[in-house]
Design a protein around this motif. Structure first.
Motif, PDB file in Angstrom:
ATOM      1  N   GLU A 221      29.906  43.420  30.707  1.00 37.78           N
ATOM      2  CA  GLU A 221      28.833  43.245  29.721  1.00 37.78           C
ATOM      3  C   GLU A 221      29.054  44.075  28.461  1.00 37.78           C
ATOM      4  OE1 GLU A 221      26.566  43.386  33.750  1.00 37.78           O
ATOM      5  OE2 GLU A 221      28.506  44.012  32.938  1.00 37.78           O
ATOM      6  N   GLU A 222      29.698  45.240  28.608  1.00 40.77           N
ATOM      7  CA  GLU A 222      29.920  46.127  27.464  1.00 40.77           C
ATOM      8  C   GLU A 222      31.329  46.008  26.893  1.00 40.77           C
ATOM      9  OE1 GLU A 222      27.370  47.830  26.279  1.00 40.77           O
ATOM     10  OE2 GLU A 222      26.156  46.985  27.921  1.00 40.77           O
ATOM     11  N   ASN A 223      32.114  45.069  27.437  1.00 40.41           N
ATOM     12  CA  ASN A 223      33.532  44.987  27.043  1.00 40.41           C
ATOM     13  C   ASN A 223      33.895  43.705  26.312  1.00 40.41           C
ATOM     14  OD1 ASN A 223      33.406  46.593  29.847  1.00 40.41           O
ATOM     15  ND2 ASN A 223      35.066  47.435  28.576  1.00 40.41           N
ATOM     16  N   VAL A 224      32.911  42.858  26.042  1.00 37.53           N
ATOM     17  CA  VAL A 224      33.177  41.600  25.347  1.00 37.53           C
ATOM     18  C   VAL A 224      32.138  41.399  24.254  1.00 37.53           C
ATOM     19  CG1 VAL A 224      33.443  39.099  25.548  1.00 37.53           C
ATOM     20  CG2 VAL A 224      34.172  40.573  27.436  1.00 37.53           C
ATOM     21  N   VAL A 225      32.619  41.082  23.060  1.00 33.42           N
ATOM     22  CA  VAL A 225      31.737  40.770  21.938  1.00 33.42           C
ATOM     23  C   VAL A 225      32.048  39.361  21.457  1.00 33.42           C
ATOM     24  CG1 VAL A 225      31.097  41.322  19.565  1.00 33.42           C
ATOM     25  CG2 VAL A 225      31.510  43.166  21.205  1.00 33.42           C
ATOM     26  N   PHE A 226      31.050  38.485  21.473  1.00 31.17           N
ATOM     27  CA  PHE A 226      31.213  37.124  20.970  1.00 31.17           C
ATOM     28  C   PHE A 226      30.791  37.094  19.508  1.00 31.17           C
ATOM     29  CE2 PHE A 226      30.476  36.542  25.556  1.00 31.17           C
ATOM     30  CZ  PHE A 226      31.580  35.753  25.883  1.00 31.17           C
ATOM     31  N   LEU A 227      31.737  36.792  18.627  1.00 29.34           N
ATOM     32  CA  LEU A 227      31.453  36.782  17.193  1.00 29.34           C
ATOM     33  C   LEU A 227      31.054  35.401  16.679  1.00 29.34           C
ATOM     34  CD1 LEU A 227      34.350  39.048  15.837  1.00 29.34           C
ATOM     35  CD2 LEU A 227      31.972  39.674  16.286  1.00 29.34           C
TER      36      LEU A 227
ATOM     37  N   LYS B  92      42.125  51.353  33.784  1.00 27.53           N
ATOM     38  CA  LYS B  92      42.897  52.301  32.977  1.00 27.53           C
ATOM     39  C   LYS B  92      42.311  52.465  31.593  1.00 27.53           C
ATOM     40  CE  LYS B  92      47.521  53.591  31.537  1.00 27.53           C
ATOM     41  NZ  LYS B  92      48.979  53.350  31.664  1.00 27.53           N
ATOM     42  N   TYR B  93      41.748  51.385  31.045  1.00 27.50           N
ATOM     43  CA  TYR B  93      41.188  51.410  29.691  1.00 27.50           C
ATOM     44  C   TYR B  93      39.697  51.059  29.772  1.00 27.50           C
ATOM     45  CZ  TYR B  93      46.171  50.865  28.609  1.00 27.50           C
ATOM     46  OH  TYR B  93      47.526  51.008  28.560  1.00 27.50           O
ATOM     47  N   PRO B  94      38.846  51.987  30.169  1.00 27.11           N
ATOM     48  CA  PRO B  94      37.417  51.671  30.354  1.00 27.11           C
ATOM     49  C   PRO B  94      36.717  51.206  29.082  1.00 27.11           C
ATOM     50  CG  PRO B  94      37.815  54.052  30.477  1.00 27.11           C
ATOM     51  CD  PRO B  94      39.155  53.393  30.507  1.00 27.11           C
ATOM     52  N   ASP B  95      37.248  51.582  27.924  1.00 27.06           N
ATOM     53  CA  ASP B  95      36.612  51.189  26.658  1.00 27.06           C
ATOM     54  C   ASP B  95      37.278  49.974  26.013  1.00 27.06           C
ATOM     55  OD1 ASP B  95      34.732  53.211  26.773  1.00 27.06           O
ATOM     56  OD2 ASP B  95      36.026  54.658  25.773  1.00 27.06           O
ATOM     57  N   ILE B  96      38.169  49.294  26.735  1.00 30.22           N
ATOM     58  CA  ILE B  96      38.841  48.124  26.172  1.00 30.22           C
ATOM     59  C   ILE B  96      37.801  47.089  25.757  1.00 30.22           C
ATOM     60  CG2 ILE B  96      39.118  46.876  28.363  1.00 30.22           C
ATOM     61  CD1 ILE B  96      41.943  46.089  27.381  1.00 30.22           C
ATOM     62  N   LEU B  97      38.070  46.400  24.645  1.00 32.04           N
ATOM     63  CA  LEU B  97      37.086  45.466  24.089  1.00 32.04           C
ATOM     64  C   LEU B  97      37.746  44.137  23.749  1.00 32.04           C
ATOM     65  CD1 LEU B  97      34.100  45.225  23.039  1.00 32.04           C
ATOM     66  CD2 LEU B  97      35.027  45.747  20.772  1.00 32.04           C
ATOM     67  N   VAL B  98      37.109  43.064  24.164  1.00 28.83           N
ATOM     68  CA  VAL B  98      37.521  41.712  23.785  1.00 28.83           C
ATOM     69  C   VAL B  98      36.661  41.251  22.621  1.00 28.83           C
ATOM     70  CG1 VAL B  98      37.640  39.291  24.464  1.00 28.83           C
ATOM     71  CG2 VAL B  98      38.340  41.068  26.075  1.00 28.83           C
ATOM     72  N   LEU B  99      37.311  40.844  21.533  1.00 27.05           N
ATOM     73  CA  LEU B  99      36.612  40.198  20.417  1.00 27.05           C
ATOM     74  C   LEU B  99      36.912  38.706  20.501  1.00 27.05           C
ATOM     75  CD1 LEU B  99      36.954  42.322  17.136  1.00 27.05           C
ATOM     76  CD2 LEU B  99      34.976  42.048  18.635  1.00 27.05           C
TER      77      LEU B  99
ATOM     78  N   TYR C 258      39.300  31.645  29.024  1.00 29.63           N
ATOM     79  CA  TYR C 258      38.391  32.794  28.930  1.00 29.63           C
ATOM     80  C   TYR C 258      38.193  33.492  30.283  1.00 29.63           C
ATOM     81  CZ  TYR C 258      36.939  32.212  24.064  1.00 29.63           C
ATOM     82  OH  TYR C 258      36.914  32.171  22.689  1.00 29.63           O
ATOM     83  N   LEU C 259      38.024  32.716  31.348  1.00 33.26           N
ATOM     84  CA  LEU C 259      37.777  33.331  32.657  1.00 33.26           C
ATOM     85  C   LEU C 259      39.015  34.083  33.141  1.00 33.26           C
ATOM     86  CD1 LEU C 259      35.679  30.534  34.404  1.00 33.26           C
ATOM     87  CD2 LEU C 259      34.913  32.455  32.980  1.00 33.26           C
ATOM     88  N   ASP C 260      40.197  33.565  32.827  1.00 31.83           N
ATOM     89  CA  ASP C 260      41.432  34.288  33.141  1.00 31.83           C
ATOM     90  C   ASP C 260      41.481  35.602  32.361  1.00 31.83           C
ATOM     91  OD1 ASP C 260      42.242  32.076  34.688  1.00 31.83           O
ATOM     92  OD2 ASP C 260      43.152  31.111  32.944  1.00 31.83           O
ATOM     93  N   LEU C 261      41.051  35.541  31.099  1.00 36.44           N
ATOM     94  CA  LEU C 261      41.030  36.742  30.267  1.00 36.44           C
ATOM     95  C   LEU C 261      40.047  37.760  30.816  1.00 36.44           C
ATOM     96  CD1 LEU C 261      41.819  38.377  27.786  1.00 36.44           C
ATOM     97  CD2 LEU C 261      40.185  37.038  26.447  1.00 36.44           C
ATOM     98  N   PHE C 262      38.872  37.310  31.220  1.00 32.09           N
ATOM     99  CA  PHE C 262      37.888  38.234  31.786  1.00 32.09           C
ATOM    100  C   PHE C 262      38.442  38.900  33.044  1.00 32.09           C
ATOM    101  CE2 PHE C 262      34.272  35.387  29.960  1.00 32.09           C
ATOM    102  CZ  PHE C 262      34.562  35.847  28.688  1.00 32.09           C
ATOM    103  N   GLU C 263      39.130  38.121  33.871  1.00 32.55           N
ATOM    104  CA  GLU C 263      39.716  38.678  35.087  1.00 32.55           C
ATOM    105  C   GLU C 263      40.797  39.707  34.735  1.00 32.55           C
ATOM    106  OE1 GLU C 263      39.790  39.464  38.885  1.00 32.55           O
ATOM    107  OE2 GLU C 263      38.573  37.767  38.195  1.00 32.55           O
ATOM    108  N   ALA C 264      41.581  39.413  33.701  1.00 33.81           N
ATOM    109  CA  ALA C 264      42.627  40.350  33.269  1.00 33.81           C
ATOM    110  C   ALA C 264      42.020  41.640  32.734  1.00 33.81           C
ATOM    111  CB  ALA C 264      43.497  39.692  32.200  1.00 33.81           C
ATOM    112  N   ILE C 265      40.955  41.514  31.957  1.00 36.56           N
ATOM    113  CA  ILE C 265      40.301  42.709  31.404  1.00 36.56           C
ATOM    114  C   ILE C 265      39.658  43.531  32.519  1.00 36.56           C
ATOM    115  CG2 ILE C 265      38.492  43.536  29.857  1.00 36.56           C
ATOM    116  CD1 ILE C 265      40.981  42.402  28.457  1.00 36.56           C
ATOM    117  N   LYS C 266      39.152  42.855  33.535  1.00 35.60           N
ATOM    118  CA  LYS C 266      38.591  43.555  34.693  1.00 35.60           C
ATOM    119  C   LYS C 266      39.671  44.420  35.343  1.00 35.60           C
ATOM    120  CE  LYS C 266      36.358  42.671  39.154  1.00 35.60           C
ATOM    121  NZ  LYS C 266      35.874  41.604  40.087  1.00 35.60           N
TER     122      LYS C 266
ATOM    123  N   LEU D 106      29.593  37.293  32.157  1.00 36.30           N
ATOM    124  CA  LEU D 106      30.241  38.600  32.042  1.00 36.30           C
ATOM    125  C   LEU D 106      29.791  39.543  33.154  1.00 36.30           C
ATOM    126  CD1 LEU D 106      30.024  39.192  28.177  1.00 36.30           C
ATOM    127  CD2 LEU D 106      32.030  38.469  29.503  1.00 36.30           C
ATOM    128  N   LYS D 107      28.579  39.333  33.648  1.00 36.26           N
ATOM    129  CA  LYS D 107      28.059  40.201  34.700  1.00 36.26           C
ATOM    130  C   LYS D 107      28.915  40.097  35.961  1.00 36.26           C
ATOM    131  CE  LYS D 107      23.248  39.939  33.115  1.00 36.26           C
ATOM    132  NZ  LYS D 107      21.853  39.542  33.463  1.00 36.26           N
TER     133      LYS D 107
END
Length: 216
Positions: free
Chosen positions: A91-97, A60-67, A47-55, A85-86
């Motif tokens: 904070e606005e790019n990840v949704v935990f389902l 380029k993709y400010p609205d990219i979203l992780v589900l 997950y932390l690797d994914l967060f770093e990748a999304i960062k 996430l902070k």
């Protein structure tokens, strides 16, 4: 090996209208680019690797979203806390389902599926995602390489490598035709190698061979 019910995980059951409706049900903008992960909420799942990748990709993709689909495990030392996430400005790019019983209805929402895990057995979530014709990105650990034909059904990257993860996600987001092609190839692979009926039959034959050899 292990297998899945490819009748349950069948993308033909879910129309574009269904996908749009599911996104609205979850409060997700239908136009967002979605990166999906199905895994327990612990750091060893990447997950932390994914967060770093999304960062990295967020520029380029400010609205990219992780589900993220997976149960919380607060008792684990490497439990993923939403407050983390902070640190990444996501904070606005990840949704935990959370843990879901309708996961086959969630896969169609993904533009790309990732499992950047550090340790894994076989990786049933990757098999499910491929069966749902999702392009997949996994790490080269455990049984993950068994589930993906690199460059044909998905992309295999080194573990603990956010830059390569970001690069692979970007590749699929920018080339939808290639993502679609690999998704098609992925379902074909799963039907031939990981359909549960085929797996059960292989196990049955092995037991029969063992019984026969012992009897002799």
């Amino acid at each position: 090996g292990d297998g899945i019910n490819t009748l349950r995980f069948d993308p033909s059951k879910f129309s574009e209208d269904f996908v749009e409706g599911k996104k609205k049900e979850l409060g997700i903008d239908v136009n967002k680019k979605i990166v999906g992960i199905v895994a327990r909420l612990v750091a060893e799942k990447g997950y932390l690797d994914l967060f770093e990748a999304i960062k990295i990709l967020k520029n380029k993709y400010p609205d990219i979203l992780v589900l993220a689909v997976g149960q919380d495990e607060p008792e684990k030392k490497d439990n993923i806390k939403k407050e983390s996430l902070k640190e990444y400005g996501l904070e606005e790019n990840v949704v935990f389902l959370g843990e879901r019983e309708d996961v086959e209805e969630i896969y169609p929402l993904f533009d790309v599926f990732v499992l950047p895990t550090h340790r894994e057995g076989l990786g049933l979530a990757t098999i499910e995602a491929s069966a749902m014709k999702r392009a997949v990105v996994v790490t080269d650990v455990g049984g993950c390489p068994e589930t993906v034909d690199n460059g044909r059904t998905g992309i295999i990257i080194p573990a603990k490598n956010p830059k390569d993860l970001a690069k692979a996600i970007k590749y699929f987001l920018e080339d939808k035709n290639k993502a679609r092609e690999m998704g098609e190839n992925g379902r074909n692979k799963i039907k031939k190698e990981f359909d549960e009926d085929l797996v059960f039959d292989r196990i049955k034959r092995e037991y029969q061979n063992l019984i026969t050899s012992k009897a002799r």
